[in-house]
Design a protein around this motif. Structure first.
Motif, short mmCIF file in Angstrom:
data_model
loop_
_atom_site.label_atom_id
_atom_site.label_comp_id
_atom_site.label_asym_id
_atom_site.label_seq_id
_atom_site.Cartn_x
_atom_site.Cartn_y
_atom_site.Cartn_z
N MET A 59 0.84 -1.18 0.00
CA MET A 59 0.00 0.00 0.00
C MET A 59 0.88 1.24 0.00
O MET A 59 1.75 1.40 0.86
N THR A 60 0.70 2.08 -1.00
CA THR A 60 1.42 3.34 -1.07
C THR A 60 0.40 4.46 -1.03
O THR A 60 -0.60 4.43 -1.75
N ILE A 61 0.65 5.43 -0.17
CA ILE A 61 -0.27 6.55 -0.02
C ILE A 61 0.48 7.84 -0.31
O ILE A 61 1.57 8.06 0.24
N ASP A 62 -0.10 8.65 -1.17
CA ASP A 62 0.49 9.95 -1.44
C ASP A 62 -0.55 11.05 -1.21
O ASP A 62 -1.75 10.77 -1.11
N TYR A 63 -0.06 12.26 -1.11
CA TYR A 63 -0.92 13.42 -0.94
C TYR A 63 -0.29 14.54 -1.76
O TYR A 63 0.89 14.85 -1.57
N LYS A 64 -1.07 15.08 -2.69
CA LYS A 64 -0.58 16.13 -3.58
C LYS A 64 0.71 15.70 -4.28
O LYS A 64 1.68 16.44 -4.35
N ASN A 65 0.71 14.43 -4.75
CA ASN A 65 1.81 13.84 -5.51
C ASN A 65 3.11 13.70 -4.71
O ASN A 65 4.20 13.67 -5.28
N VAL A 66 3.01 13.63 -3.38
CA VAL A 66 4.17 13.38 -2.52
C VAL A 66 3.87 12.14 -1.69
O VAL A 66 2.83 12.04 -1.06
N MET A 67 4.81 11.18 -1.70
CA MET A 67 4.63 9.95 -0.92
C MET A 67 4.52 10.27 0.56
O MET A 67 5.32 11.03 1.10
N MET A 68 3.53 9.64 1.21
CA MET A 68 3.32 9.81 2.65
C MET A 68 3.71 8.56 3.42
O MET A 68 4.31 8.64 4.46
N ASP A 69 3.31 7.38 2.92
CA ASP A 69 3.72 6.14 3.57
C ASP A 69 3.52 4.94 2.67
O ASP A 69 2.86 5.03 1.65
N LEU A 70 4.17 3.86 3.09
CA LEU A 70 3.96 2.59 2.41
C LEU A 70 3.94 1.51 3.48
O LEU A 70 4.60 1.61 4.50
N SER A 71 3.11 0.50 3.23
CA SER A 71 3.01 -0.62 4.17
C SER A 71 2.85 -1.90 3.38
O SER A 71 2.33 -1.90 2.27
N PHE A 72 3.32 -2.99 4.00
CA PHE A 72 3.30 -4.28 3.30
C PHE A 72 3.32 -5.41 4.31
O PHE A 72 3.76 -5.25 5.46
#
Length: 156
Positions: A59-72
């Motif tokens: 799972m990759t989460i971005d906000y306004k085209n900036v990465m916020m976090d990733l989880s796996f």
């Protein structure tokens, strides 16, 4: 996933040149770890196909085209939870946390119902967490930008 391999993956993200876009982060994961990108309805999904887990999603989460976090996932999903499977995952989680302690120091531990999470604040304001649930183990890397966004949201 062996604890040293997991922590090597997290160290890769800790030392990455943040901020970066989700596309750039996904490309780096493909280049470094051999993970893959699947496209569905014009959306790119990062997949950890190397570990052969039932759920390969990263799972990759971005906000306004900036990465916020990733989880796996760091283990396969347990379909039929038993005392033996729970003990096994708990032991593996303990080994993951020990490896994390060796690299990043003592974590903050949190307990909620059947979940145990070890969390570290690491370089440049990022955050790492390893979670144990009776059905499986997960890891999360929050970028410095993601941690800052959480901090600002908590103070509103």
């Amino acid at each position: 996933m062996p604890p040293a391999e997991l922590c090597d993956i997290i160290d890769f993200w800790i030392t990455a040149p943040w901020p970066m876009s989700q596309d750039e982060a996904q490309k780096r994961a493909v280049d470094r770890f051999g993970w893959t990108i699947e496209v569905e309805n014009d959306t790119h999904y990062l997949m950890n196909t190397v570990s052969n887990f039932t759920t390969a999603d990263v799972m990759t989460i971005d906000y306004k085209n900036v990465m916020m976090d990733l989880s796996f996932d760091t283990s396969d999903t347990i379909r039929d939870v038993t005392p033996e499977s729970t003990d096994f995952l708990s032991d593996v989680h303990t080994l993951m946390v020990r490896e994390g302690v060796a690299r990043w120091g003592e974590p903050k531990l949190a307990y909620f119902k059947d979940t145990t999470t070890a969390q570290w604040n690491v370089e440049d304001g990022a955050r790492v967490s390893f979670s144990f649930l009776p059905r499986g183990l997960t890891a999360r890397y929050e970028t410095p930008q993601g941690v800052e966004l959480d901090r600002r949201a908590a103070h509103q």
